[in-house]
Design an enzyme around this catalytic site. Sequence first.
Site: not given
Length: 449
Positions: A71, A77, A80, A157, A281, A310, A331, A379, A406
């Site tokens: 990239c 950027c 990433c 991208c 997701q 969630y 939620e 989650d 996460c």
Amino acid sequence: MKKNEIYRTAVSGFTSEGLGVCRVDGCAVFVPNAAPGEEYDIRITHVGKTAAHGKIETIIQRSPHRVNRRCPYAKLCGGCDFWHIDYDAEREIKRQRVLDALNRLGGQALETIELTGAPTCEGYRNKAQFPVAPAKNGVAAGFYKKGTHELIPIDRCLIQPPCADLAKQTVLEWAGTYRVSAYDEESGKGLLRHIFVRHAAATGEILVCLVVNGAKLPHEAELVALLRQRVAGLKSVALNVNTRKGNAILGEKTRILWGADAIEDVLCGLRFRISPRSFYQVNRTQAELLYGKAIEAADLHGTETALDLYCGAGTITLCLARHVKQAIGVEVVDAAIEDAKRNAERNGIENARFFCADAGKAAQKLCAEGVRPDVIVVDPPRKGLSSDVIDAIAAMSPDRVVYISCDPATLARDIKLLCTKNYRLTRAEAVDMFPRCSHVESVVKLIRQ
């Protein structure tokens, strides 16, 4: 240690943001673009009270995992973190990060865990949010430089599907033709703020949403015509109004300029409605794998009541519903609950119910009603579970808790707290949902002792 001085040091680990951790006189120095096992001469760029930051001046010992970046924007950027190393090294960094968090912060004594890597590092994201800014030639779109709001214009991208960049370039062409202004964060003036693209990998459907600092756009019909001509699979063009200052991307009001008000995708054999504000997701392939591991960890036999906190648009809840007697999804976002209810109807699932509430209050309410789920699946966002959610989970006393996370640090913190509530960790593994980026997903199972 002094700013601008050069020191020789080696990489000893990595932060949650993908920075290399080096040590100079016992002090941690965070270094971008580091690779495992390397030794450097680094220049100190900032000295803080507890840590410092530096940059690589010379690589003394080069890692065999260092590669040329595919990239061209990777060094600027902020999206990433790992284009400078091969995927084997990236997976090991993420696996070790989860293991270290569970042991060091979570009070566990795991010898190892598994991480399932992604089949591809490119084109996997089904959601793109391109900020827009004024440029010399009119309007530019791309991503922000790491740690700033300085826009880096981007043509392609690599972690987005080509259709996202095509939609972005089409909007920029339209904006240039009709002199549509870009939003300026400092002055609060200008119209176009973000170009938001969602792509359903299974169906090929595409939604393009323009976030604007106003109620309407000039030449809306021409925008729709150009997008329909250029973007194959286009199903929806939307306008979202956000006149507030701040970092929030979407505003409260959305108007459909053309097509449907949402697109559909297929996940785990179920069809899901995805609107601009739906949580879904970003990596469909890996999400199916992650949810499969969560269902397996839940150890379901068809007689259980499962509670999904969630729940977003109901993806996990509806996957659970196929294996339990009753599934309940909670939620806090109204639009997501409406999507979840429609998704249940769309898939003919009648043993799932949803209600809109804060996770903590919902768990307390269900507990007060005498609802005792056999399994609770959580989650949560990156900040993890609040103390009232953990207390309510313990009060409902489910046999099993499946936690999808996460953020390994908040996951480990919450596991430690749940272990004080008579639960024990019996399974932990990681799934790489975000190749080339520093984030990593985990799924763990706790059982009531």
